[in-house]
Motif scaffolding. Sequence first.
Motif, PDB file in Angstrom:
ATOM      1  N   SER A 416       0.598  -0.973   0.309  1.00  0.00           N
ATOM      2  CA  SER A 416      -0.037  -0.126  -0.131  1.00  0.00           C
ATOM      3  C   SER A 416       1.315   1.735   0.271  1.00  0.00           C
ATOM      4  O   SER A 416       0.661   1.644  -0.426  1.00  0.00           O
ATOM      5  N   ALA A 417       1.636   1.590   0.700  1.00  0.00           N
ATOM      6  CA  ALA A 417       2.915   2.422   1.033  1.00  0.00           C
ATOM      7  C   ALA A 417       3.642   2.895  -1.123  1.00  0.00           C
ATOM      8  O   ALA A 417       3.590   3.765  -1.100  1.00  0.00           O
ATOM      9  N   ILE A 418       3.574   1.646  -1.541  1.00  0.00           N
ATOM     10  CA  ILE A 418       4.777   1.998  -2.254  1.00  0.00           C
ATOM     11  C   ILE A 418       3.566   3.151  -3.560  1.00  0.00           C
ATOM     12  O   ILE A 418       4.342   3.027  -4.431  1.00  0.00           O
ATOM     13  N   THR A 419       2.118   1.550  -3.303  1.00  0.00           N
ATOM     14  CA  THR A 419       1.566   1.959  -4.504  1.00  0.00           C
ATOM     15  C   THR A 419       0.871   3.609  -4.399  1.00  0.00           C
ATOM     16  O   THR A 419       1.028   4.356  -5.104  1.00  0.00           O
ATOM     17  N   VAL A 420       1.012   3.958  -2.897  1.00  0.00           N
ATOM     18  CA  VAL A 420       0.154   5.416  -2.868  1.00  0.00           C
ATOM     19  C   VAL A 420       1.695   6.364  -3.303  1.00  0.00           C
ATOM     20  O   VAL A 420       1.331   7.560  -4.147  1.00  0.00           O
ATOM     21  N   LEU A 421       2.842   6.459  -3.145  1.00  0.00           N
ATOM     22  CA  LEU A 421       3.703   7.002  -3.715  1.00  0.00           C
ATOM     23  C   LEU A 421       3.972   6.422  -4.777  1.00  0.00           C
ATOM     24  O   LEU A 421       3.910   8.093  -5.646  1.00  0.00           O
ATOM     25  N   LEU A 422       3.866   6.364  -5.555  1.00  0.00           N
ATOM     26  CA  LEU A 422       3.770   5.847  -6.952  1.00  0.00           C
ATOM     27  C   LEU A 422       2.657   6.858  -7.754  1.00  0.00           C
ATOM     28  O   LEU A 422       2.826   7.356  -8.492  1.00  0.00           O
ATOM     29  N   ASP A 423       1.976   7.396  -7.315  1.00  0.00           N
ATOM     30  CA  ASP A 423       0.239   8.425  -7.677  1.00  0.00           C
ATOM     31  C   ASP A 423       0.201   7.818  -8.801  1.00  0.00           C
ATOM     32  O   ASP A 423       0.316   8.560 -10.057  1.00  0.00           O
ATOM     33  N   THR A 424      -0.221   6.721  -9.369  1.00  0.00           N
ATOM     34  CA  THR A 424      -1.278   6.120  -9.917  1.00  0.00           C
ATOM     35  C   THR A 424      -2.100   6.703 -10.970  1.00  0.00           C
ATOM     36  O   THR A 424      -2.968   6.340 -11.585  1.00  0.00           O
ATOM     37  N   GLY A 425      -3.061   7.779  -9.929  1.00  0.00           N
ATOM     38  CA  GLY A 425      -3.740   8.038 -10.392  1.00  0.00           C
ATOM     39  C   GLY A 425      -4.963   7.515 -10.389  1.00  0.00           C
ATOM     40  O   GLY A 425      -6.409   7.468 -11.437  1.00  0.00           O
ATOM     41  N   TYR A 426      -5.572   7.248  -9.131  1.00  0.00           N
ATOM     42  CA  TYR A 426      -6.723   6.362  -9.037  1.00  0.00           C
ATOM     43  C   TYR A 426      -8.097   7.489  -8.736  1.00  0.00           C
ATOM     44  O   TYR A 426      -7.513   8.316  -8.919  1.00  0.00           O
ATOM     45  N   SER A 427      -9.157   7.073  -9.746  1.00  0.00           N
ATOM     46  CA  SER A 427     -10.712   7.928  -9.547  1.00  0.00           C
ATOM     47  C   SER A 427     -10.217   8.562  -7.778  1.00  0.00           C
ATOM     48  O   SER A 427     -10.905   9.673  -7.592  1.00  0.00           O
ATOM     49  N   ALA A 428     -10.032   7.854  -6.542  1.00  0.00           N
ATOM     50  CA  ALA A 428     -10.753   8.505  -5.537  1.00  0.00           C
ATOM     51  C   ALA A 428      -9.621   9.244  -5.087  1.00  0.00           C
ATOM     52  O   ALA A 428      -8.726   9.087  -5.443  1.00  0.00           O
ATOM     53  N   LYS A 429      -9.730  10.591  -4.487  1.00  0.00           N
ATOM     54  CA  LYS A 429      -8.592  10.937  -3.634  1.00  0.00           C
ATOM     55  C   LYS A 429      -8.983  11.607  -2.118  1.00  0.00           C
ATOM     56  O   LYS A 429     -10.377  10.304  -1.698  1.00  0.00           O
ATOM     57  N   GLY A 430      -8.342  11.587  -1.451  1.00  0.00           N
ATOM     58  CA  GLY A 430      -8.323  11.319  -0.173  1.00  0.00           C
ATOM     59  C   GLY A 430      -7.789  10.067   0.534  1.00  0.00           C
ATOM     60  O   GLY A 430      -7.618   9.632  -0.018  1.00  0.00           O
ATOM     61  N   PRO A 431      -9.027  10.446   2.098  1.00  0.00           N
ATOM     62  CA  PRO A 431      -9.095   8.854   2.366  1.00  0.00           C
ATOM     63  C   PRO A 431      -9.116   7.761   1.833  1.00  0.00           C
ATOM     64  O   PRO A 431      -9.178   6.669   1.987  1.00  0.00           O
ATOM     65  N   HIS A 432     -10.628   8.272   0.790  1.00  0.00           N
ATOM     66  CA  HIS A 432     -10.970   7.472  -0.084  1.00  0.00           C
ATOM     67  C   HIS A 432     -10.081   6.124  -0.684  1.00  0.00           C
ATOM     68  O   HIS A 432     -10.075   5.060  -1.218  1.00  0.00           O
ATOM     69  N   ALA A 433      -9.067   7.322  -1.598  1.00  0.00           N
ATOM     70  CA  ALA A 433      -7.842   6.529  -2.464  1.00  0.00           C
ATOM     71  C   ALA A 433      -7.338   5.206  -0.918  1.00  0.00           C
ATOM     72  O   ALA A 433      -7.094   4.791  -1.768  1.00  0.00           O
ATOM     73  N   LEU A 434      -7.188   5.464  -0.373  1.00  0.00           N
ATOM     74  CA  LEU A 434      -6.082   5.842   0.568  1.00  0.00           C
ATOM     75  C   LEU A 434      -6.530   4.111   1.170  1.00  0.00           C
ATOM     76  O   LEU A 434      -6.416   2.740   0.928  1.00  0.00           O
ATOM     77  N   SER A 435      -8.178   4.230   1.658  1.00  0.00           N
ATOM     78  CA  SER A 435      -9.109   2.629   1.414  1.00  0.00           C
ATOM     79  C   SER A 435      -9.024   2.039   0.120  1.00  0.00           C
ATOM     80  O   SER A 435      -9.310   1.164   0.861  1.00  0.00           O
ATOM     81  N   GLN A 436      -9.156   2.311  -0.516  1.00  0.00           N
ATOM     82  CA  GLN A 436      -9.097   1.613  -2.130  1.00  0.00           C
ATOM     83  C   GLN A 436      -8.279   0.720  -2.029  1.00  0.00           C
ATOM     84  O   GLN A 436      -8.373  -0.302  -2.531  1.00  0.00           O
ATOM     85  N   ILE A 437      -6.826   1.772  -1.940  1.00  0.00           N
ATOM     86  CA  ILE A 437      -5.298   0.793  -2.117  1.00  0.00           C
ATOM     87  C   ILE A 437      -5.318  -0.005  -0.578  1.00  0.00           C
ATOM     88  O   ILE A 437      -4.854  -0.933  -1.270  1.00  0.00           O
ATOM     89  N   LEU A 438      -5.332  -0.119   0.490  1.00  0.00           N
ATOM     90  CA  LEU A 438      -5.388  -1.011   1.691  1.00  0.00           C
ATOM     91  C   LEU A 438      -6.402  -2.230   1.149  1.00  0.00           C
ATOM     92  O   LEU A 438      -5.898  -3.353   1.473  1.00  0.00           O
ATOM     93  N   TYR A 439      -7.668  -1.370   0.719  1.00  0.00           N
ATOM     94  CA  TYR A 439      -8.370  -3.174   0.750  1.00  0.00           C
ATOM     95  C   TYR A 439      -7.683  -4.345  -0.142  1.00  0.00           C
ATOM     96  O   TYR A 439      -7.640  -4.388  -0.255  1.00  0.00           O
ATOM     97  N   ALA A 440      -6.912  -3.600  -1.575  1.00  0.00           N
ATOM     98  CA  ALA A 440      -6.585  -4.016  -3.039  1.00  0.00           C
ATOM     99  C   ALA A 440      -5.917  -4.864  -1.838  1.00  0.00           C
ATOM    100  O   ALA A 440      -5.891  -6.486  -2.518  1.00  0.00           O
ATOM    101  N   PHE A 441      -4.703  -4.370  -1.611  1.00  0.00           N
ATOM    102  CA  PHE A 441      -3.374  -5.951  -0.870  1.00  0.00           C
ATOM    103  C   PHE A 441      -3.907  -6.618   0.511  1.00  0.00           C
ATOM    104  O   PHE A 441      -3.627  -7.145   0.562  1.00  0.00           O
ATOM    105  N   SER A 442      -4.930  -5.772   0.982  1.00  0.00           N
ATOM    106  CA  SER A 442      -5.589  -7.073   1.796  1.00  0.00           C
ATOM    107  C   SER A 442      -6.714  -7.906   1.174  1.00  0.00           C
ATOM    108  O   SER A 442      -5.935  -9.316   1.890  1.00  0.00           O
ATOM    109  N   SER A 443      -7.519  -7.256   0.072  1.00  0.00           N
ATOM    110  CA  SER A 443      -7.885  -8.484  -0.484  1.00  0.00           C
ATOM    111  C   SER A 443      -6.934  -9.503  -1.062  1.00  0.00           C
ATOM    112  O   SER A 443      -6.895 -10.865  -0.742  1.00  0.00           O
ATOM    113  N   ALA A 444      -5.479  -9.169  -1.511  1.00  0.00           N
ATOM    114  CA  ALA A 444      -4.504 -10.161  -1.987  1.00  0.00           C
ATOM    115  C   ALA A 444      -4.178 -10.758  -1.003  1.00  0.00           C
ATOM    116  O   ALA A 444      -3.774 -12.010  -1.581  1.00  0.00           O
TER     117      ALA A 444
END
Length: 545
Positions: A416-444
């Motif tokens: 999650s930390a690396i993905t946030v740093l990459l700034d790959t431009g997900y649709s959501a911003k702010g805390p919801h973008a973090l939740s999306q990324i966290l959920y993806a890596f937690s799910s995997a």
Amino acid sequence: MNEACYAIFYFCLLMFISPFAGYYMARILDAKTLPTERFVFSFLGKQLEGSQNAKDYLKSLFLFHILGGGFLFSILLFQNYLPLNPLQVKGLHWDLALNTAVSFITNTNWQAYSGESQLSYFSQMLGLTPQNFLSAGVGISVLAFVSRAVSSSQKKEFGNFWRDLYRSIFYILLPLSFLLAVLLMSQGVVQTFSPYASGVGFEGANVTIPLGPAASQIAIKQIGTNGGGFFGVNSAHPFENPTPLSNFLELFSILFLPAACVFLYGKIAGSFRHAWVIFFVMLSFLLLGWFVVYQSELTSSSVWEGKETRFNLTESSLWLSATSAASNGSVNSMHDSYSPLAGGVALFQIMLGEVIFGGVGAGMYGMFLFLILTVFLSGLMTGRTPEYSGKKIESYDIQWTLIGILAPTVCILIGSAITVLLDTGYSAKGPHALSQILYAFSSASGNNGSAFGGFTADTKWANLSLSICMLVGRFSTITSVILVASHLGGKITAEDGSGSFRTDTVLFGGLVFGILLIVAGLSFFPVIALGPVLEQILMNQGKLF
């Protein structure tokens, strides 16, 4: 049936049927011989005879996954050259094919593709569906090995991987899936090899109506806690889940075998009372999580966003709670549309290590590590020598226990930390973008497979990084539990005395509950506070993301 009665009936049925199913599974897996075995094994070689130690069991398991993953990868990569391809879809790109193959052999079923538009009937039926059976069978097999080791004294061999896998598939998963598939077809779930149908939509445009052999894959996706849908929107699609009865059957199937596996462990390990304690710890987490989800959605101004109006709020919220607790990953509503608090509950349940029932077999053998950790910490607090099932817990056991628990955690946080740093431009911003990324890596890492909708899954970084997380999440836990259980099985079982710490009491259940919260809290509460918690606070102030 009103919503309260629906939930009560669901949980009562689960508590009533699970012990009987677990008892049946234990009898099957520990039987001396079963019909058809000798005939089938005569064609498969002598490796199916006798028992294996931990090293040989793991060798067989890893070889099996390497061969299965390579076979599935080839099918997905070259599906345009294979039959049963009515849409003439192309082969998947290599990184997406790799991600999908890893996903299905690890019982994750993460889907960075849309099944009806990117996969042929051949890939769905002969590529993905067999892996649904095989990955679930591996989970049951590993749990059987662990259960035998816990109940043994001064032994080194605790079953045969190939025999356990054969019995898990042909005597447990296949009959149940066949029955469920027939019931689903009776409710209108499609099962056909006909080409896609064409028609005219309400606005006069030509539309393509996807068909296919869906019921057979949906049955095992639920029974085996796989979760990979035949169609892109999974069980929210009316061809996968058309009626309230089909919804209940699929929803019950999510937790049925994971709950039964608790009693499978109790039967083989020799303590049904211990199994009931574990069951109620898991059930307590599930009920608390569902209550929070339901209440949060009930008071939300956008309660029906992302949900099918064919199902009531109890059916949708209970599905979210069950699928994130059982590492199933299927959905009948969009998790990204839930309130931040409800989505945070689903995220937290996955972060616990998928041990709130968890995957078939996998939830219980994951919980085994937390049982060892609870006994060890209890021994430190009371000054007793830590013992589990009459076996002393030593440094070797704790080292591998911590590896099994913390390896997926490391994948979640670092990925999650690396993905946030990459700034790959997900649709959501702010805390919801973090939740999306966290959920993806937690799910995997938790081998769940569900996702928040705004996460852009089909990128090279996502496909490769999530593949690594899926492999680490699955095999670090399997390796750890087999080595710890085998080490315990080689020790002398001590007689219970007045100073023995009993593991079949309410006190022990409370300690396990507390250890789960502490481990997850120390690992994830800070990042959850920056994601779902912060988003909920801001949403209450009228700020949306």
